[in-house]
Design a protein around this motif. Structure first.
Motif, PDB file in Angstrom:
ATOM      1  N   LEU A  31      -0.060  46.315  -8.351  1.00  0.00           N
ATOM      2  CA  LEU A  31       1.200  45.615  -8.106  1.00  0.00           C
ATOM      3  C   LEU A  31       1.915  45.490  -9.453  1.00  0.00           C
ATOM      4  O   LEU A  31       1.382  44.884 -10.374  1.00  0.00           O
ATOM      5  CB  LEU A  31       0.936  44.237  -7.506  1.00  0.00           C
ATOM      6  CG  LEU A  31       2.110  43.494  -6.892  1.00  0.00           C
ATOM      7  CD1 LEU A  31       2.679  44.259  -5.718  1.00  0.00           C
ATOM      8  CD2 LEU A  31       1.658  42.102  -6.447  1.00  0.00           C
ATOM      9  N   PRO A  32       3.105  46.096  -9.612  1.00  0.00           N
ATOM     10  CA  PRO A  32       3.754  46.109 -10.934  1.00  0.00           C
ATOM     11  C   PRO A  32       4.096  44.708 -11.419  1.00  0.00           C
ATOM     12  O   PRO A  32       4.490  43.832 -10.645  1.00  0.00           O
ATOM     13  CB  PRO A  32       5.014  46.944 -10.697  1.00  0.00           C
ATOM     14  CG  PRO A  32       5.273  46.848  -9.236  1.00  0.00           C
ATOM     15  CD  PRO A  32       3.932  46.747  -8.581  1.00  0.00           C
ATOM     16  N   SER A  33       3.946  44.518 -12.725  1.00  0.00           N
ATOM     17  CA  SER A  33       4.247  43.216 -13.308  1.00  0.00           C
ATOM     18  C   SER A  33       5.734  42.873 -13.228  1.00  0.00           C
ATOM     19  O   SER A  33       6.118  41.709 -13.336  1.00  0.00           O
ATOM     20  CB  SER A  33       3.807  43.180 -14.775  1.00  0.00           C
ATOM     21  OG  SER A  33       4.498  44.181 -15.529  1.00  0.00           O
ATOM     22  N   THR A  34       6.573  43.905 -13.002  1.00  0.00           N
ATOM     23  CA  THR A  34       8.018  43.658 -12.901  1.00  0.00           C
ATOM     24  C   THR A  34       8.378  42.839 -11.670  1.00  0.00           C
ATOM     25  O   THR A  34       9.527  42.389 -11.542  1.00  0.00           O
ATOM     26  CB  THR A  34       8.785  44.996 -12.853  1.00  0.00           C
ATOM     27  OG1 THR A  34       8.248  45.803 -11.792  1.00  0.00           O
ATOM     28  CG2 THR A  34       8.658  45.743 -14.165  1.00  0.00           C
ATOM     29  N   ILE A  55      -3.997  40.532  -9.994  1.00  0.00           N
ATOM     30  CA  ILE A  55      -2.760  39.873  -9.546  1.00  0.00           C
ATOM     31  C   ILE A  55      -1.937  39.565 -10.793  1.00  0.00           C
ATOM     32  O   ILE A  55      -2.443  38.941 -11.725  1.00  0.00           O
ATOM     33  CB  ILE A  55      -3.073  38.580  -8.778  1.00  0.00           C
ATOM     34  CG1 ILE A  55      -3.904  38.890  -7.534  1.00  0.00           C
ATOM     35  CG2 ILE A  55      -1.781  37.861  -8.392  1.00  0.00           C
ATOM     36  CD1 ILE A  55      -4.376  37.661  -6.793  1.00  0.00           C
ATOM     37  N   PRO A  56      -0.689  40.014 -10.874  1.00  0.00           N
ATOM     38  CA  PRO A  56       0.119  39.840 -12.086  1.00  0.00           C
ATOM     39  C   PRO A  56       0.287  38.375 -12.490  1.00  0.00           C
ATOM     40  O   PRO A  56       0.584  37.516 -11.660  1.00  0.00           O
ATOM     41  CB  PRO A  56       1.468  40.467 -11.714  1.00  0.00           C
ATOM     42  CG  PRO A  56       1.158  41.399 -10.597  1.00  0.00           C
ATOM     43  CD  PRO A  56       0.045  40.749  -9.829  1.00  0.00           C
ATOM     44  N   HIS A  57       0.115  38.099 -13.760  1.00  0.00           N
ATOM     45  CA  HIS A  57       0.347  36.754 -14.275  1.00  0.00           C
ATOM     46  C   HIS A  57       1.836  36.403 -14.260  1.00  0.00           C
ATOM     47  O   HIS A  57       2.187  35.221 -14.348  1.00  0.00           O
ATOM     48  CB  HIS A  57      -0.191  36.647 -15.718  1.00  0.00           C
ATOM     49  CG  HIS A  57      -1.681  36.744 -15.806  1.00  0.00           C
ATOM     50  ND1 HIS A  57      -2.495  35.643 -15.832  1.00  0.00           N
ATOM     51  CD2 HIS A  57      -2.515  37.827 -15.854  1.00  0.00           C
ATOM     52  CE1 HIS A  57      -3.769  36.020 -15.917  1.00  0.00           C
ATOM     53  NE2 HIS A  57      -3.805  37.348 -15.935  1.00  0.00           N
ATOM     54  N   GLU A  58       2.676  37.437 -14.164  1.00  0.00           N
ATOM     55  CA  GLU A  58       4.131  37.211 -14.162  1.00  0.00           C
ATOM     56  C   GLU A  58       4.613  36.479 -12.911  1.00  0.00           C
ATOM     57  O   GLU A  58       5.796  36.121 -12.805  1.00  0.00           O
ATOM     58  CB  GLU A  58       4.871  38.543 -14.284  1.00  0.00           C
ATOM     59  CG  GLU A  58       4.804  39.189 -15.651  1.00  0.00           C
ATOM     60  CD  GLU A  58       3.461  39.850 -15.943  1.00  0.00           C
ATOM     61  OE1 GLU A  58       3.250  40.271 -17.079  1.00  0.00           O
ATOM     62  OE2 GLU A  58       2.635  39.940 -15.004  1.00  0.00           O
TER      63      GLU A  58
END
Length: 321
Positions: A31-34, A55-58
């Motif tokens: 899953l892209p951080s964007t 899972i992205p921290h973003e």
């Protein structure tokens, strides 16, 4: 047809996106951080795919996120503590993945619906769970015996909450439809305004003591109804009509076939030019003209006791002398 491949990083450029549902596809990769750039996102559902990675921290940037569904994927690593700081989050389903590590303590502070089952989560279960509506911790590796080592701990049914979510979504879509309808009305109004502008672009009135528009002439003659016709000739028909200010005028509507003649524009222009330059008590005054794809006409002073064609013929005869 199901989507395949990975989710492109460019998806983060759609910064006004509010609902993103990519569930039940064949998506792979991380899953892209964007995703963290989608700050207006309310719902994110990528369930039932083959997405892996952490899972992205973003996600901490998604301050408006209400629903997050990552179930039935291959996410690994631990649950980011940042998710616990999304105060708007009310529904979190990250079940059926490969997640390990403890449950972030902040996650249970405000999110009433949690599904964490079928992972490899470990450690102790946070004691602050009495404010939750639904919690599923089954099939993990927790060491705590609270609450009584039950595989699934359901505190109370979440039907009221889910109903609220669906109602909120329904209200959102209704508002969007109302905005779309209003935009359509605005577009129609602009289109009609533009049409009126085009109609008047080739319509001119001068030497007249009142404001007259193309629509005034069309309305006054009831779109050139035959009951207003007072004469016909080789080049057109003459209509007697009353303008909005009460003044009576004669309108000479030219035949459609005249405009198809290559020399029509020139002859029409010459006639208008000649009539505007002549000022004589015995010659009819020309108030204006219209040269349009639908209607072509001249607006003259109305003279009682004679036909317009006779007066015009008499005028042309005098001019030739």
């Amino acid at each position: 047809m199901r989507l395949m491949g990975s989710i492109p990083a460019e998806i983060g450029a759609i910064n006004k996106l509010t609902y993103l549902n990519l569930s039940h596809n064949n998506l792979t990769g991380e899953l892209p951080s964007t995703i963290g750039n989608l700050t207006q996102l309310v719902m994110l559902d990528v369930s039932s795919n083959s997405i892996d990675g952490e899972i992205p921290h973003e996600f901490i940037n998604l301050k408006k996120l209400v629903l997050l569904n990552l179930t039935q994927n291959s996410f690994n690593g631990s649950i980011p503590s940042e998710i616990g700081y999304i105060s708007s989050l009310k529904f979190l389903d990250i079940s059926n993945n490969n997640l390990h590590g403890p449950i972030p303590s902040g996650l249970m502070n405000h999110c009433p619906y949690l599904k964490l089952n079928n992972n490899f989560l470990n450690g102790s279960v946070p004691t602050r769970i009495t404010d939750l509506s639904s919690l599923d911790l089954s099939y993990n590796n927790f060491t705590s015996n609270y609450p009584e080592k039950t595989a699934s701990y359901m505190l109370r049914i979440l039907s009221a909450f889910m109903l609220g979510v669906f109602v909120a979504c329904g209200v959102f879509y209704i508002v969007m439809l109302l905005y779309a309808a209003e935009d359509l009305k605005d577009a129609e109004r602009r289109s009609k305004s533009e049409e009126r502008r085009r109609n008047n672009a080739d319509f001119s009135i001068w030497n007249y003591d009142g404001k007259v528009t193309y629509e005034d002439i069309i309305e006054a003659t009831n779109d050139f109804d035959i009951k207003y016709c007072i004469g016909t000739g080789a080049y057109g028909s003459v209509y007697k009509t009353q303008l909005p200010n009460g003044k009576i005028v004669a309108v000479k509507k030219l035949y459609r076939m005249e405009s198809e003649n290559p020399s029509f524009d020139k002859s029409f222009g010459n006639e208008v030019k000649m009539l505007t330059e002549i000022c004589h008590w015995n010659i009819l005054r020309l108030y204006g003209f219209c040269l349009h794809k639908r209607n072509m006409f001249l607006v003259y002073e109305y003279m009682e006791g004679g036909s317009l064609s006779f007066v015009l013929a008499n005028m042309m005869e005098k001019l030739s002398n």
